[in-house]
Design a protein around this motif. Sequence first.
Motif: not given
Length: 399
Positions: A216-219, A321, A346, A349-350, A353
């Motif tokens: 899970k990631q949020s930005f 999200d 992870g 995903t970064a 982003t």
Amino acid sequence: MNSLRLTVNGASVTQAVEPRTSLADLLRENLHLTGTHLGCEQGVCGACTVIVDGVPVRSCISNATGCGGAEVRTIEDFDEDPLMIELRQAFNAHHALQCGFCTPGMLIMARDIVERLGDADEQRIRQELAGNLCRCTGYSGIVKAVRSVIVARQANGVVAPPRSVGLGPAGCGHGAADETTAKPVISPPQPATASSATKAQLATPGKIGASAPSVKQSFVIDHPQDVIWRQFGNVPAMIRCIPGAALVGETEEGNYQVNMRIKMGPIGAQFAGVANQQRDDRTMTGVIHGAGRDERSASLAQGELSYALHEEHGGAATRVDLDVKYALSGALGQFARAGIVTHFIGAITAQFTENLRRSLSPEAGDPEPREASELRLAGSLAIAVKSWLGEIRRKLFSR
């Protein structure tokens, strides 16, 4: 896939597993019982030792489907066990551990020795522990710890009860209540082509189970919500933001044909498959499903990316999200340890982003395509290993 039923730590478990799945992978990847460690994966080091039908076994070389109907106990099931508490205290007192990697399997085996051989001397203890390797302690502290528990129990008049083991190898199901629980149900074989395999996986949204590992990631992006929503709806543009992904074409069913190249150190693969997307304009949420096959290794990868958009800074920015779930099976499944792949996903995903931000900046142009490799893998793995070792020390020796 095989439908497998067995008892793990006192709970009835039903799992769908591939025929090649080891008992260790079932425990760690499907049931998230990561106290069972994997070392050599050849049945030599003993780090993966668990109890099956009352007998210590090497879970890394035990076929999961061969354990239908069996009763399995992992290190997690001995938290409140009086004998295991004595052994943990003795291991502390005699400095019988350093890095702790071998300790779960060592404790499982030590408990069996004390319970089965109530009068074992130092020589017999060393013989019984010959299948459990430790690269740190020199074994002296371990042997002293086990022997001290035996001596203390003898002084207290505790006698090892006689124990009988049924015929057949441990985990063969001889302890099953009925014959049906001891035999896996074999589903018909599926064609090995990339298109048929991926379409079958994508036929039902949400195919990946809720227990699958996820990231899970949020930005926050400095663009209004409607701009980000349109960008997420542009599937070709989104695919260009994923490191290692390349759009091949679109099928008649509305699915997108995608190639995905990944690399983790010396291990590389190229997955060919399809992806599709479901969106809800009212809630500004969506799910992207994908599946692909690496023809060289006949491995299947599945992914599910859920996203939700929320207004930030009075509508001038958008919080995204993300929840990424994944599953990897086949020959490459042996590299799908939850912690390692979670850190890998992870990092991917970064990078996604960063590429998404670039795609929304007109002066930046399209993101530069590159192979999906985790540039920060070494640092991430160091953090993961440190966390795992600290957790196992706290859990096993906090009492």
